[in-house]
Design an enzyme around this catalytic site. Sequence first.
Site, PDB file in Angstrom:
ATOM      1  N   LYS A  99       0.885  -1.170   0.000  1.00  0.00           N
ATOM      2  CA  LYS A  99       0.000   0.000   0.000  1.00  0.00           C
ATOM      3  C   LYS A  99       0.918   1.214   0.000  1.00  0.00           C
ATOM      4  CE  LYS A  99      -2.916   2.688   3.041  1.00  0.00           C
ATOM      5  NZ  LYS A  99      -3.434   2.782   4.415  1.00  0.00           N
ATOM      6  N   GLY A 160      -7.928   9.115  10.741  1.00  0.00           N
ATOM      7  CA  GLY A 160      -8.174   9.195  12.177  1.00  0.00           C
ATOM      8  C   GLY A 160      -9.326  10.098  12.572  1.00  0.00           C
ATOM      9  N   ALA A 186      -9.355   5.288   5.260  1.00  0.00           N
ATOM     10  CA  ALA A 186      -9.161   6.498   6.070  1.00  0.00           C
ATOM     11  C   ALA A 186     -10.444   7.269   6.359  1.00  0.00           C
ATOM     12  CB  ALA A 186      -8.147   7.448   5.447  1.00  0.00           C
ATOM     13  N   GLY A 187     -10.620   7.580   7.615  1.00  0.00           N
ATOM     14  CA  GLY A 187     -11.714   8.452   8.035  1.00  0.00           C
ATOM     15  C   GLY A 187     -13.011   7.720   8.326  1.00  0.00           C
ATOM     16  N   ASN A 208      -8.805   1.446  10.783  1.00  0.00           N
ATOM     17  CA  ASN A 208      -7.930   1.074  11.898  1.00  0.00           C
ATOM     18  C   ASN A 208      -8.341   1.804  13.169  1.00  0.00           C
ATOM     19  OD1 ASN A 208      -5.853   0.423  13.657  1.00  0.00           O
ATOM     20  ND2 ASN A 208      -4.276   1.474  12.527  1.00  0.00           N
TER      21      ASN A 208
END
Lengths: 259, 338
Positions: A99, A160, A186-187, A208
Amino acid sequence: MQNNPPLEIAGKKIKNRFFLGTGKFGSKSEMMKCISESEIDVVTVAMRRVDADAESENILEFIPDDVILMVNTSGARNAEEAIRIARLAREAAGVDWIKIEVINDSKYLLPDNRETAEAVRVLAAEGFVVLPYMTPDLYAAREMEEAGAAALMPLGSLIGSGEGLQAKKFIEILIKESSLPIVVDAGIGRPSQAAEAMEMGASAVLANTAVALADDPGNATMAFSLAVKAGRLAWLGNMAEPGNIASASSPLTGFLFEE
Amino acid sequence: MITKKEISDFLADRDPALLEKLAARAGRITAAQFGKVISLYAPIYLSNYCENNCVYCGFRSSCGLKRKKLTPKQIESEMKIVAGSGIRNILLLTGESRKMSPVSYLMDAVKIAGKYFSSISLEVYPLDTDEYLELYKAGVDGVTVYQETYDRNRYDELHLSGKKKDYDYRYKTPERVALSGIRMISMGILTGLSKLGDDLYDLFDHLNFMERNYPGVEYSVSFPRLIIEPGDETDYHKITDMDLVKCIILTRLNFPRVGINLSTREDASLRDHALHFGITRISAASNTSVGGYVEGVQEDPQFRVKDLRSLKEIEKVLRAKGFDPVYTDWRRIDNTPI
């Protein structure tokens, strides 16, 4: 009956379309538990965290062998650094799935699409399976596809942030225009946001922070896996948009049919 | 940006409920940005020769401290011990003597460190950009440089002689580091030298400037507290635990992505509490004497270690608090420009 074929990337069949990031877990054994209990198929680990000679825990020992390990180039600020980190991953960990993360802004952590595309070109030519993390931009997507990317990983919102699909419209365009699988990364802060991404046709979702920071990461991982599956089934079911179902009459064109 | 008045109001505020609320917010931001992880590092003091005369400093050139400088062989012995404990992020320090610890000496130390550590940072005298570039190519990932105080008059008063007297050269150090390509910069103030609120404001202003102009760098800050040397009667400012906690909280609320370091100069209890509202990196099992890991002694009072716990003990505390201790957070790659 469900008819839900697995996602295929570079010849690998991926049943669970919820991909898991590993960097923010408070414990590696907890992370491992999430992976096995929810039957996660793809995880990403930052090369910067990998230490095969660690006196303490080596993160790779906590990733089951049957899981697809996608090493990310976190910390790379330009194409060259991403390329060097990817080569290190191949050399040190025998990993080919990369990635690409090229970030030259430590405040917003937004990816640099131009440098990323350059890294895709070089690494794809070297035989890596390359999944670029990107800001959803049609031109960059075309360039990365042409450069040999195996899938595209547009961000939903800032890393995040948990703000969900702030970039929804632009991701929709990529889904429509690109022939590559789109993995929203993401997000994504809630399972419902993950489901929303899948309902609009994304091929997979990666998260994550939302999982790692949950009081019960195991339940959170399962919730995301199920939400991603539900969203996928909704997409496959081609459900009508609410509001478009009933149409009582044809006020605009009905006159054409009047006797 | 936050105003000087907002900073001083918060520092003066005595409302426990407000403090608790902001600490919780700072904790949430830290977890979202950095995860439930804490990076660990350790320092190695290579040399304590110094050419500066700073009123507050136990290393100052005019004091009677026994001077020492490690040979490359001794450096390697120190590194073997530190690396053997599990530490992978190393901070190499010298006193500010270009004569006794020239760039060539630093280069040698960095090359040896490359055999044992995955990330190498320096805390030495400020250098020129081309020197930073050489060190970057040799494997340096980070540089720590504190302005000590941003109050120019106070700075001039406290720094009697030596290269350090040049305020502007020091102020522009982070820029020279950034221009060289080095990826991490740690900035800070020596709290207690001047009025805390003013120094904090100026540090934030400096950090803001750096973030805007050199966005690719990973920044972190530290708030070491002045330890007053016996016999030093200068009029300093007392820095309480609450002041330090407020510095951490204000930094996190204003700079969500900036790392915050806390060294073993602070005691175990404060360090353990601070993990929950902003700290991202701590030193552990540190020895701050030149050659101290081999000799097993701590002698320089200025850099007195208050948290004497072993790495294993600290690791245990981190895990009990729900943090994953991170030893390796960078893998060195070839830094030669293309």
